[in-house]
Design an enzyme around this catalytic site. Structure first.
Site, PDB file in Angstrom:
ATOM      1  N   GLY A  80       0.781  -1.228   0.000  1.00  5.43           N
ATOM      2  CA  GLY A  80       0.000   0.000   0.000  1.00  5.43           C
ATOM      3  C   GLY A  80       0.814   1.280   0.000  1.00  5.43           C
ATOM      4  O   GLY A  80       0.309   2.328   0.413  1.00  5.43           O
ATOM      5  N   LYS A  81       2.036   1.239  -0.488  1.00  2.84           N
ATOM      6  CA  LYS A  81       2.852   2.451  -0.521  1.00  2.84           C
ATOM      7  C   LYS A  81       2.271   3.468  -1.497  1.00  2.84           C
ATOM      8  O   LYS A  81       2.083   4.638  -1.153  1.00  2.84           O
ATOM      9  CB  LYS A  81       4.296   2.113  -0.916  1.00  2.84           C
ATOM     10  N   GLU A  87       0.924 -35.922   1.568  1.00  2.05           N
ATOM     11  CA  GLU A  87       0.305 -34.819   2.309  1.00  2.05           C
ATOM     12  C   GLU A  87      -0.018 -35.216   3.747  1.00  2.05           C
ATOM     13  O   GLU A  87       0.178 -34.432   4.677  1.00  2.05           O
ATOM     14  CB  GLU A  87      -0.959 -34.318   1.595  1.00  2.05           C
ATOM     15  N   HIS A 110       3.022 -34.918   5.867  1.00  3.20           N
ATOM     16  CA  HIS A 110       3.229 -33.559   6.397  1.00  3.20           C
ATOM     17  C   HIS A 110       2.330 -33.321   7.613  1.00  3.20           C
ATOM     18  O   HIS A 110       2.782 -32.880   8.671  1.00  3.20           O
ATOM     19  CB  HIS A 110       2.839 -32.506   5.352  1.00  3.20           C
ATOM     20  N   ASP A 163       9.237 -28.722  -0.844  1.00  2.54           N
ATOM     21  CA  ASP A 163       9.515 -28.994   0.568  1.00  2.54           C
ATOM     22  C   ASP A 163      11.014 -28.879   0.839  1.00  2.54           C
ATOM     23  O   ASP A 163      11.443 -28.304   1.845  1.00  2.54           O
ATOM     24  CB  ASP A 163       9.065 -30.416   0.932  1.00  2.54           C
TER      25      ASP A 163
HETATM   26  P1  ADP Z   1       2.816  -0.939  -3.287  1.00  2.00           P
HETATM   27  O1  ADP Z   1       2.884   0.387  -3.935  1.00  2.00           O
HETATM   28  O2  ADP Z   1       3.248  -0.947  -1.867  1.00  2.00           O
HETATM   29  O3  ADP Z   1       3.467  -2.033  -4.055  1.00  2.00           O
HETATM   30  P2  ADP Z   1       0.019  -0.564  -3.752  1.00  2.00           P
HETATM   31  O4  ADP Z   1      -0.151   0.677  -2.996  1.00  2.00           O
HETATM   32  O5  ADP Z   1       0.111  -0.434  -5.218  1.00  2.00           O
HETATM   33  O6  ADP Z   1       1.275  -1.375  -3.221  1.00  2.00           O
HETATM   34  O7  ADP Z   1      -1.136  -1.563  -3.341  1.00  2.00           O
HETATM   35  C1  ADP Z   1      -1.804  -2.346  -4.285  1.00  2.00           C
HETATM   36  C2  ADP Z   1      -3.239  -2.551  -3.891  1.00  2.00           C
HETATM   37  O8  ADP Z   1      -3.340  -3.351  -2.730  1.00  2.00           O
HETATM   38  C3  ADP Z   1      -3.955  -1.276  -3.546  1.00  2.00           C
HETATM   39  O9  ADP Z   1      -4.484  -0.674  -4.667  1.00  2.00           O
HETATM   40  C4  ADP Z   1      -5.025  -1.734  -2.579  1.00  2.00           C
HETATM   41  O10 ADP Z   1      -6.147  -2.185  -3.271  1.00  2.00           O
HETATM   42  C5  ADP Z   1      -4.394  -2.917  -1.892  1.00  2.00           C
HETATM   43  N1  ADP Z   1      -3.820  -2.548  -0.595  1.00  2.00           N
HETATM   44  C6  ADP Z   1      -2.529  -2.652  -0.239  1.00  2.00           C
HETATM   45  N2  ADP Z   1      -2.349  -2.263   1.037  1.00  2.00           N
HETATM   46  C7  ADP Z   1      -3.552  -1.882   1.496  1.00  2.00           C
HETATM   47  C8  ADP Z   1      -4.012  -1.355   2.740  1.00  2.00           C
HETATM   48  N3  ADP Z   1      -3.181  -1.158   3.776  1.00  2.00           N
HETATM   49  N4  ADP Z   1      -5.322  -1.077   2.867  1.00  2.00           N
HETATM   50  C9  ADP Z   1      -6.163  -1.277   1.838  1.00  2.00           C
HETATM   51  N5  ADP Z   1      -5.786  -1.755   0.638  1.00  2.00           N
HETATM   52  C10 ADP Z   1      -4.503  -2.061   0.455  1.00  2.00           C
HETATM   53 ZN    ZN Z   2       5.191 -31.780   0.307  1.00  4.55          ZN
END
Ligand code: ADP
Ligand code: ZN
Ligand code: MG
Length: 614
Positions: free
Chosen positions: A212-213, A431, A434, A507
């Site tokens: 979510g960056k 399986e 495991h 594995d």
């Molecule tokens: P990054 O830039 O870290 O690679 P993104 O911001 O592009 O990741 O995230 C991709 C998607 O994942 C977002 O569009 C959203 O839908 C979902 N997502 C990721 N983190 C969150 C969060 N903390 N809350 C809600 N949605 C999230």
């Molecule tokens: Zn296995």
């Protein structure tokens, strides 16, 4: 030329189409119209019209006679072929027709010029302008037309256009807090300047992919009511040397004009990679120049003006140290994988967009999706909804979510891959091997589900273990048990079939990884005590370990890893041979049912009479 520019190609195509249309217009339409506007008549009709007094004016050309017929108030332009008639002019004079009417041919030339060229070209230029303006504004209103060199194509967002708020980002509270401060500074700078504090010039969002960056940066744009320039690092990389640097310069020039504002550079590692001396990797000049320009610009502008630079990366350790020194990106905002609560919240945020059954337990789903990133969780929710549609339901159920976790983790069920019965039997024992090893050890996560339905990822079956609570620390015993569990599949094959298959490759990989880390990084081996033998870089992208020890030590390390795995493998063999009746019973049950839940598994395991009644 700036060939990467979006919108350039459509414009070019547009001009082509315009030219074709103009040519067609001239070839087909104009002559037709002309034909229509000047009616061709025969000579007799002309004479008759004059005699009847319908004609007032006539123009005699070299080949044609043009005349206007006025009848009942309507005027019709006519022409007729000129005939050998020496008395014509005199006769016309006697009929009272003037012979110097304006040349209609000339008129129609002007008319056709206007109709065929001037008007369409005008319309096309106007349309083209309007289209390209529209295109620019949909791209974010960046200045510079199709012909601009070295202009940054940063997208400018204003508050309303992203529509993403902090509330849309679940979890990540620390990151949100740090970013809120920046938003607040842009709104009330005097609050900070009064006390003498200055905002960090730049903040770097670091974390694994999909956490979510980018989303957070967009949320900042949605919260701060200031212009928001968003550009991806790769957009600086240009075909021509020096172009990237020019783009950086332009971006900062724009930002300075629009201050207070936020500049967001996504995936900054594309331009911010460490500069490595001379290096053999020629062609790095461009990137280096771009980076240098970025550093210069960051130093050059005045922080108090209110330009904040955000950047995001999932490879912080590959960034040039110069970027990270104070005065540049001096605030580092970790955006980590979500924990149990965070996962639940993210699931809930995304589940708002779909219809779900009341019985859905998000805490259970979050538990089962340990280690999933925000993006994966968003994907899980969507997969659940898709599955509901596929089954013709109006809402997603708990089962949809459970299945979609498996889809996201292990790929889709492979419907048409048919295992032979022998293979199916081997996979069943593998399986259960495991699962049984996991269940017979303490300090091991409970079995959640076992299945032998092949997945598109290539897995022929798998055992899913779900921890009751989250772990932040792992003990040596837990790690050893994990290795034993990984070896359990192969151990079952050996014990029952006295032969081994390729089914254990994953594995083996996992077990080796853990064993190696235990010795080289976690200091869990007496011989090496607390000496690190590996450095880990790229921690957010799976981690690349590089050895940092002598050749002799490496040899010894490899030997210790083998020893460790072998011990656990033997332990697994012992557990299975001690419980061989259960192994047979469970494997048979799995073979027949293909999927069994953790509860069913435990019931059979703890039941002494054999088949349970389920
Ligand atoms: P990054 O830039 O870290 O690679 P993104 O911001 O592009 O990741 O995230 C991709 C998607 O994942 C977002 O569009 C959203 O839908 C979902 N997502 C990721 N983190 C969150 C969060 N903390 N809350 C809600 N949605 C999230
Ligand atoms: Zn296995
Ligand atoms: Mg991103």
């Amino acid at each position: 030329m700036d060939t990467k520019r979006p919108g350039k190609k459509p414009l070019y195509v547009y001009y082509m189409i315009a030219a074709i249309i103009i040519v067609l217009l001239n070839v087909l339409l104009v002559p037709a119209l002309q034909e229509r506007s000047v009616e061709r008549t025969n000579y007799t009709t002309f004479i008759k019209s004059v005699e009847k007094g319908y004609v007032k004016e006539v123009n005699i050309d070299t080949d044609f006679i043009f005349y206007v017929v006025e009848k009942d108030g309507t005027k019709v332009m006519c022409k007729t072929a000129k005939q050998e008639d020496p008395n014509l002019v005199r006769w016309l004079y006697e009929e009272g027709v003037s012979t110097d009417a304006p040349d209609p041919q000339k008129q129609s030339v002007i008319f056709s010029l206007i109709l065929g060229y001037v008007l369409p070209i005008g319309i096309f230029i106007f349309l083209g302008r309007w289209l390209s303006k529209k295109m620019m504004s949909s791209m974010g209103g960046g200045p510079g037309g199709a012909m601009s060199f070295g202009k940054s194509n940063a997208k400018v967002y204003v508050k309303s256009s992203t529509g993403i708020k902090f509330a849309d980002v679940a979890g990540e509270d620390e990151a949100k807090e740090l970013l809120t401060e920046i938003v607040d500074y842009l709104h009330n700078p005097q609050k900070y300047t009064e006390i003498g504090a200055s905002m960090p010039k730049g903040a770097l969002l670091v974390g694994p992919p999909g956490t979510g960056k980018t989303l957070l940066a967009k949320a900042v744009a949605g919260e701060a009511e200031v212009p928001f320039f968003s550009i991806s690092g790769s957009e600086f990389v240009e075909m021509f040397v020096g172009m990237g640097a020019a783009k950086v310069r332009d971006l900062f020039k724009q930002a300075n004009e629009k201050a207070p504002c936020i500049v967001f550079i996504d995936e900054i590692d594309t331009i911010g990679k460490k500069r490595d001396g001379a290096g053999f990797s020629g062609g790095n000049d461009e990137r280096e120049q771009t980076l240098n320009q970025l550093l210069t610009e960051m130093d050059g502008f005045d922080g108090s003006k209110g330009v904040v630079i955000l950047a995001a990366t999932n490879r912080p350790d590959s960034l040039d140290p110069a970027l990270l020194r104070p005065g540049r990106f001096d605030r580092r905002i970790p955006v980590e994988l979500p924990d149990l609560l965070g996962r639940e919240e993210i699931l809930k945020v995304h589940a708002k967009k779909i219809k779900i059954a009341d019985s859905v337990r998000f805490d259970e789903i979050a538990k089962a999706a340990a280690g999933a990133s925000g993006a994966e969780l968003a994907n899980i929710v969507n997969e659940a909804a898709l599955r509901a549609v596929r089954d013709g339901r109006k809402f997603a159920t708990q089962a949809d979510f459970e299945e979609s976790i498996e889809v996201v983790i292990a790929g889709y069920q492979k419907k048409n891959r048919v295992l032979s019965n022998k293979e199916k039997l081997i996979v069943s024992y593998h399986e259960i091997g495991h699962a049984l090893v996991a269940a017979k050890q303490t300090e091991s996560a409970p079995v959640h589900k076992i299945t032998i339905i092949p997945r598109t990822s290539g897995a022929l079956g798998y055992t899913m273990q779900v921890d009751e609570k989250e772990h932040f620390l792992m003990t040596k015993e837990e790690l050893e048990n994990k290795i034993a569990t990984f070896t359990g599949g192969r151990a079952a094959e050996e014990l029952i079939f006295h032969s081994i298959t390729t089914g254990a490759s994953n594995d083996i990989e996992q077990a080796t990884k853990i064993a190696r880390a235990m010795i080289s990084r976690y200091g869990m081996n007496e011989d090496f005590d607390m000496v690190a033998m590996e450095n880990v870089s790229n921690q957010y992208l799976g981690g690349d370990a590089s050895l940092s020890c002598s050749f002799e030590t490496q040899t010894l390390l490899d030997k210790k890893v083998v020893e460790l795995v072998r011990r656990q493998h033997e332990k697994a063999l012992k557990i299975l041979s001690d419980n061989i009746t259960k192994l047979h019973e469970l494997a048979k049950y799995l073979y027949e049912h293909e999927t069994i839940t953790g509860e069913e598994f435990m019931k059979i395991l703890n039941d002494n009479e054999g088949q349970p009644e389920i």
